[in-house]
Design a protein around this motif. Structure first.
Motif, PDB file in Angstrom:
ATOM      1  N   ARG A   1      19.212  14.119  10.477  1.00 43.04           N
ATOM      2  CA  ARG A   1      17.933  13.916  10.240  1.00 43.04           C
ATOM      3  C   ARG A   1      16.737  14.066  10.983  1.00 43.04           C
ATOM      4  N   LEU A   2      17.346  13.415  12.310  1.00 44.17           N
ATOM      5  CA  LEU A   2      16.910  13.459  13.662  1.00 44.17           C
ATOM      6  C   LEU A   2      16.913  14.469  14.687  1.00 44.17           C
ATOM      7  N   TYR A   3      17.883  14.989  13.463  1.00 44.23           N
ATOM      8  CA  TYR A   3      18.469  16.307  14.457  1.00 44.23           C
ATOM      9  C   TYR A   3      18.191  17.473  14.267  1.00 44.23           C
ATOM     10  N   ASP A   4      17.548  17.621  12.520  1.00 42.70           N
ATOM     11  CA  ASP A   4      16.670  18.358  11.944  1.00 42.70           C
ATOM     12  C   ASP A   4      15.556  19.025  12.568  1.00 42.70           C
ATOM     13  N   LEU A   5      14.713  17.810  13.036  1.00 42.22           N
ATOM     14  CA  LEU A   5      13.321  17.744  13.897  1.00 42.22           C
ATOM     15  C   LEU A   5      13.753  18.133  15.492  1.00 42.22           C
ATOM     16  N   LEU A   6      14.927  17.903  16.349  1.00 45.08           N
ATOM     17  CA  LEU A   6      14.682  17.922  17.198  1.00 45.08           C
ATOM     18  C   LEU A   6      15.046  19.768  17.156  1.00 45.08           C
ATOM     19  N   GLU A   7      15.904  20.659  16.311  1.00 46.80           N
ATOM     20  CA  GLU A   7      16.180  21.453  16.277  1.00 46.80           C
ATOM     21  C   GLU A   7      14.876  22.620  15.883  1.00 46.80           C
TER      22      GLU A   7
ATOM     23  N   SER B   1      22.463  22.730  17.756  1.00 48.28           N
ATOM     24  CA  SER B   1      23.031  23.599  16.714  1.00 48.28           C
ATOM     25  C   SER B   1      24.757  22.540  16.755  1.00 48.28           C
ATOM     26  N   LEU B   2      25.001  22.595  17.677  1.00 45.32           N
ATOM     27  CA  LEU B   2      26.418  21.645  17.603  1.00 45.32           C
ATOM     28  C   LEU B   2      26.288  21.039  17.606  1.00 45.32           C
ATOM     29  N   ASN B   3      25.740  19.478  18.145  1.00 39.04           N
ATOM     30  CA  ASN B   3      25.326  18.490  17.743  1.00 39.04           C
ATOM     31  C   ASN B   3      25.211  17.713  16.173  1.00 39.04           C
TER      32      ASN B   3
ATOM     33  N   ALA C   1      27.583  15.764  13.681  1.00 38.10           N
ATOM     34  CA  ALA C   1      26.850  14.649  13.033  1.00 38.10           C
ATOM     35  C   ALA C   1      26.787  15.176  11.376  1.00 38.10           C
ATOM     36  N   ILE C   2      26.743  16.668  11.014  1.00 41.84           N
ATOM     37  CA  ILE C   2      27.165  16.779   9.698  1.00 41.84           C
ATOM     38  C   ILE C   2      28.688  16.493   9.100  1.00 41.84           C
TER      39      ILE C   2
ATOM     40  N   ILE D   1      29.443  25.950  12.586  1.00 48.42           N
ATOM     41  CA  ILE D   1      30.366  26.065  14.337  1.00 48.42           C
ATOM     42  C   ILE D   1      30.636  27.559  14.057  1.00 48.42           C
ATOM     43  N   ASP D   2      30.893  27.722  12.493  1.00 48.68           N
ATOM     44  CA  ASP D   2      31.303  29.116  12.994  1.00 48.68           C
ATOM     45  C   ASP D   2      30.893  30.621  13.270  1.00 48.68           C
ATOM     46  N   THR D   3      29.296  30.304  12.875  1.00 48.86           N
ATOM     47  CA  THR D   3      28.210  30.963  13.412  1.00 48.86           C
ATOM     48  C   THR D   3      28.134  30.934  14.834  1.00 48.86           C
ATOM     49  N   LEU D   4      27.909  29.761  15.102  1.00 49.76           N
ATOM     50  CA  LEU D   4      27.687  29.473  16.815  1.00 49.76           C
ATOM     51  C   LEU D   4      29.418  30.561  17.324  1.00 49.76           C
ATOM     52  N   VAL D   5      30.086  30.733  16.735  1.00 48.32           N
ATOM     53  CA  VAL D   5      31.251  31.539  17.648  1.00 48.32           C
ATOM     54  C   VAL D   5      31.123  32.719  17.110  1.00 48.32           C
TER      55      VAL D   5
END
Length: 419
Positions: free
Chosen positions: A320-326, A335-337, A341-342, A355-359
């Protein structure tokens, strides 16, 4: 003294003291290029001299004094600096030698002045960050270029232009008044964090952790927070908390051989609980001040430090914190971090899709942690052959020895399972 011992002593001083030495010299001579060149000459002289006379009692003071004399010689050879030479000869650059008191506030002030000089609004943000990494961390041009994913020649030109702009524009080597700090604060916080990051996970081959840079970044954060009291900005508080929490895990991150120990496998009794206790109230203060990027990252770090055992970690709260940060600061790294966490909260499947989307996007193609994270998720999902390919790609990009050895161990494990 044996030649190897003298060389090792010089390298140790270079790694730990370069930023302080250059910051002091810039204050004295007012010129980035002259200060750096004189410092480099002094380190070269030290290799020869210390082989004969041994390492002096105060090696940093020896380097500074020698560099001062090198600077005087350069100024003497340039007639248009005659007036400046006369001023220096009467002031700090005179022949008398007094061992500086490096425990007083002058040294962190010198470095803080240097950060604010590098972070002047007249410079582009990338130039601000690159110049600080060069002068404070002592990173070489090729290492900075690798961090920015640009050719070495391009970065060299950026650094030259930035230093000349500071000189030609007469940008002052001072800490601005508190009321004037706001315009530079975001960049200043960024470069302090990058200094810490270089200490937390060093770019160069050798030890993963450079405790000297971590300690200096924390000291600068504390000093800046004191300067901006009684109401320091929430993001400054968040940055200090974040650095304290990450640094608190330092003693558990490596084994006796210097090999990396991942978070889930660390001996948490080695974590610095006193430092964690200091940081926790700062996290709360930062979040009350508006939940900026550093405050959110500090809250994520606090979530890890609050867990007595790995299985006690509240991964859903961290997601949830990463959702806010993103949403607040979208970037491929965030997004990678978040994907990592997910994976801890919901398993590797959903994380692999991210991650495949990021690649596919290609923004992190040369970022070894993208391929290392993908390899780990593939390993956990049982796709050993694909995991091996990603580990090999990560190994092509990694530059630190501790991280390289960790990835090599993982690669051997998945290759064994494939065989």
């Amino acid at each position: 003294m044996p030649a190897d011992a003298a060389t090792a002593a010089v390298e140790t001083v270079y790694r730990s003291e370069w930023g302080r030495i250059v910051a002091t010299l810039i204050r004295l001579v007012g010129d980035f290029e002259l200060a750096e060149e004189a410092a480099q000459e002094a380190f070269t002289a030290a290799v020869d001299q210390w082989r004969i006379s041994g390492v002096p009692e105060f090696p940093r003071a020896w380097i500074i004094q020698t560099a001062k004399h090198k600077a005087i010689d350069r100024i003497r050879r340039q007639s248009n600096f005659a007036e400046k030479l006369e001023t220096y000869a009467k002031d700090e650059l005179g022949p008398s030698f007094v061992v500086p008191d490096y425990d007083n506030a002058e040294i962190p002030d010198d470095r803080l002045r240097l950060i604010f000089t590098c972070c002047h609004p007249a410079l582009a943000l990338e130039a601000q960050v690159a110049l600080t990494l060069r002068t404070l961390c002592g990173l070489e041009t090729d290492e900075i270029a690798r961090a920015f994913l640009v050719p070495e020649a391009t970065m060299a030109q950026r650094l030259v232009r930035a230093k000349r702009k500071i000189r030609d524009a007469g940008i002052p080597y001072v800490v601005p008044e508190v009321n004037d700090m706001a315009a530079r604060l975001e960049a200043v916080l960024t470069v302090i964090y990058l200094v810490f990051n270089e200490g937390y996970a060093a770019t160069r081959s050798g030890p993963l952790v450079r405790a000297d840079l971590c300690a200096e970044a924390i000291r600068l954060g504390r000093l800046l927070r004191t300067l901006m009291s009684p109401r320091p900005p929430a993001e400054l508080t968040g940055l200090l908390a974040l650095m304290l929490l990450h640094d608190a895990r330092r003693d558990a991150r490596l084994d006796e051989a210097g090999d990396l120990i991942i978070l889930e496998e660390q001996d948490r009794s080695l974590w610095n609980r006193e430092q964690i206790s200091e940081a926790m109230p700062l996290v709360d203060d930062a979040l009350r001040g508006g939940s900026g990027p550093f405050a959110l990252q500090a809250a994520i770090a606090a979530g890890h430090c609050q867990a007595d055992k790995p299985e006690d970690t509240d991964w859903r709260q961290i997601v949830r914190l990463y959702d806010l940060l993103e949403r607040l600061q979208p970037s491929p790294i965030v997004s990678l971090n978040r994907a990592v966490a997910i994976a801890m909260a919901d398993g590797p499947g959903p994380a692999l899709e991210i991650i495949d989307t990021l690649v596919a996007a290609g923004d992190l193609e040369n970022y070894y942690l993208l391929h290392a994270a993908r390899a780990d998720l593939l390993r956990r999902s049982g796709s050993s052959e694909d995991a091996a390919k990603s580990y090999r790609r990560a190994l092509q990009l990694v530059t630190n020895d501790s991280e390289r050895r960790f990835l090599e161990r993982r690669l051997r494990e998945v290759e064994t399972s494939v065989a």
